[in-house]
Design an enzyme around this catalytic site. Structure first.
Site, PDB file in Angstrom:
ATOM      1  N   GLY A 262      -0.280   4.895  -1.125  1.00  0.00           N
ATOM      2  CA  GLY A 262      -1.249   5.644  -0.315  1.00  0.00           C
ATOM      3  C   GLY A 262      -0.578   6.774   0.447  1.00  0.00           C
ATOM      4  CD  GLN A 263      -3.516  10.924   3.779  1.00  0.00           C
ATOM      5  OE1 GLN A 263      -4.035  10.091   4.520  1.00  0.00           O
ATOM      6  NE2 GLN A 263      -3.802  12.196   3.842  1.00  0.00           N
TER       7      GLN A 263
ATOM      8  CE1 TYR B 294      -9.531   2.189   8.303  1.00  0.00           C
ATOM      9  CE2 TYR B 294     -10.437   3.933   9.690  1.00  0.00           C
ATOM     10  CZ  TYR B 294      -9.358   3.319   9.089  1.00  0.00           C
ATOM     11  OH  TYR B 294      -8.101   3.837   9.278  1.00  0.00           O
TER      12      TYR B 294
ATOM     13  CE  LYS C 176      -7.239  -0.030   9.792  1.00  0.00           C
ATOM     14  NZ  LYS C 176      -6.011  -0.633   9.258  1.00  0.00           N
TER      15      LYS C 176
ATOM     16  CG  ASP D 186      -0.642   0.515  -3.763  1.00  0.00           C
ATOM     17  OD1 ASP D 186      -1.756  -0.028  -3.894  1.00  0.00           O
ATOM     18  OD2 ASP D 186      -0.461   1.464  -2.979  1.00  0.00           O
ATOM     19  CB  ILE D 187      -3.608  -3.105  -5.835  1.00  0.00           C
ATOM     20  CG1 ILE D 187      -4.348  -4.197  -6.583  1.00  0.00           C
ATOM     21  CG2 ILE D 187      -4.331  -1.777  -5.933  1.00  0.00           C
ATOM     22  CD1 ILE D 187      -5.489  -4.797  -5.834  1.00  0.00           C
TER      23      ILE D 187
ATOM     24  N   GLY E 125       0.849  -1.205   0.000  1.00  0.00           N
ATOM     25  CA  GLY E 125       0.000   0.000   0.000  1.00  0.00           C
ATOM     26  C   GLY E 125       0.870   1.235   0.000  1.00  0.00           C
TER      27      GLY E 125
HETATM   28  C1  AKB Z   1     -10.323   8.098   8.383  1.00  0.00           C
HETATM   29  O1  AKB Z   1     -10.797   9.244   8.518  1.00  0.00           O
HETATM   30  O2  AKB Z   1     -10.978   7.117   8.028  1.00  0.00           O
HETATM   31  C2  AKB Z   1      -8.869   7.895   8.720  1.00  0.00           C
HETATM   32  C3  AKB Z   1      -8.683   7.449  10.129  1.00  0.00           C
HETATM   33  C4  AKB Z   1      -8.955   8.372  11.241  1.00  0.00           C
HETATM   34  O3  AKB Z   1      -8.316   6.333  10.356  1.00  0.00           O
HETATM   35  N1  AKB Z   1      -8.133   9.094   8.476  1.00  0.00           N
END
Ligand code: AKB
Length: 317
Positions: free
Chosen positions: A12-13, A143, A147, A35-36, A9
């Site tokens: 990415g940022q 998300y 996590k 990366d992909i 990755g």
């Molecule tokens: C998001 O906003 O999804 C990310 C994070 C806080 O993990 N920047």
């Protein structure tokens, strides 16, 4: 000994900034970016680069063997706002990439992992001010769920199989170098681009929505410091709380007005407001400060000045 690093990755940022920093530190050929797809040509042309789907264990094994990799930074993930649009893809990418890398370490193909967690592990039932390291975690985004589950797996693999996996709960990360990609904290990057372009900024969060944030330099320094820390000093193998500053959209707009007095902002909250409402306002990161001497450098004023200066230079050139 110089590590042989694979960044997954890397376009990415955070991945791209890590790649440049680690290459400066360990030598270009010791840091393989992947990366992909070739999403960042500057990075792709700056050193060894492999196209890899993080969900493909066999491809990862081939790459690890080809380059003699011992350390992986797994930076590929679908973030909070995009994850709400594509829940199954987010689950598949965020979980299976982690399992692949954890299993590579369990089976001794590699010996060290960095995996990013996020303030998204927290939810509406979490205390919002100075959120402790250990607290209620009932995330309400896909998300955040990936996590939180990922953190449990990291700790499990460490406890059961001795895997050396290290992790940080990143706040919103602010950078001028790359454009944001699908997060709820992204407004705090877009706002600077609009200020430089002399345009009004329509913010997708309310003016008083306070969230934890950090400048990219600090985020990259924290990541590398944690990876270099002596394993004996680390007491957290799920993920460390990490903090620098907290601010609201109104406070960033005011900070920008110190440089551009005519800058204007309007507010039109959308679905990301609901996500932001479930996240902490500020984070207690004392464990990171004790265990591996974490210390941030940038406050809102310095961040604002650096963002406007650097984006201004890009516009001129
Ligand atoms: C998001 O906003 O999804 C990310 C994070 C806080 O993990 N920047």
């Amino acid at each position: 000994m110089t590590p042989k690093v694979l960044i997954i990755g890397a376009c990415g940022q955070i991945g791209s900034e890590l790649a440049y920093k680690l290459r400066a530190q360990h030598g270009i050929d010791n840091v393989i970016a992947s990366d992909i797809n070739e999403g960042n040509l500057e990075l792709v042309n700056s050193g060894p680069f492999e196209i890899i789907d993080a969900k493909d264990l066999e491809a990862l094994k081939i790459c690890v063997a080809k380059h003699n990799i011992d350390t992986i930074y797994l930076m590929a993930a679908m973030l909070s706002a995009t994850g709400e649009k594509f829940p199954e893809i987010a689950w598949d990418l965020n979980m299976n990439s982690l399992f692949n890398v954890l299993n590579l370490a369990k089976d001794k193909f590699i010996n060290k992992i960095f995996w990013p967690s996020s303030i998204a592990v927290f939810g509406p039932s979490t205390p919002t001010v100075n959120t402790p390291q250990h607290t209620i975690m009932e995330p309400t985004t896909v998300y955040g769920i990936t996590k939180q589950v990922g953190e449990r797996w990291c700790e499990y693999y460490h406890e059961k199989y001795g895997v050396d996996v290290r992790s940080i709960r990143y706040p919103g990360v602010i950078t001028w170098k790359t454009l944001p990609g699908g997060g709820t904290t992204d407004y705090a990057i877009d706002i600077f681009h609009k200020a430089i372009a002399n345009e009004n900024f329509e913010c997708f969060l309310d003016e008083d929505t306070e969230l934890p944030m950090m400048f990219m330099e600090d985020a990259v320094a924290a990541t590398i410091n944690l990876m270099e820390a002596n394993a004996d000093t680390l007491t957290i193998r799920s993920s460390y709380n990490l903090a620098a500053v907290s601010f609201t959209p109104k406070q960033v707009a005011d900070a920008i007005r110190n440089h551009f007095p005519d800058f204007t902002i309007t507010y039109k909250p959308d679905f990301r407001q609901e996500i932001a409402n479930t996240w902490p306002k500020s984070i207690d990161d004392s464990q990171a400060r004790i265990d591996w001497n974490w210390n941030h450098s940038y406050d809102l004023k310095q961040m604002t000045s650096e963002m406007l200066t650097q984006l201004g230079k890009q516009t001129v050139s």
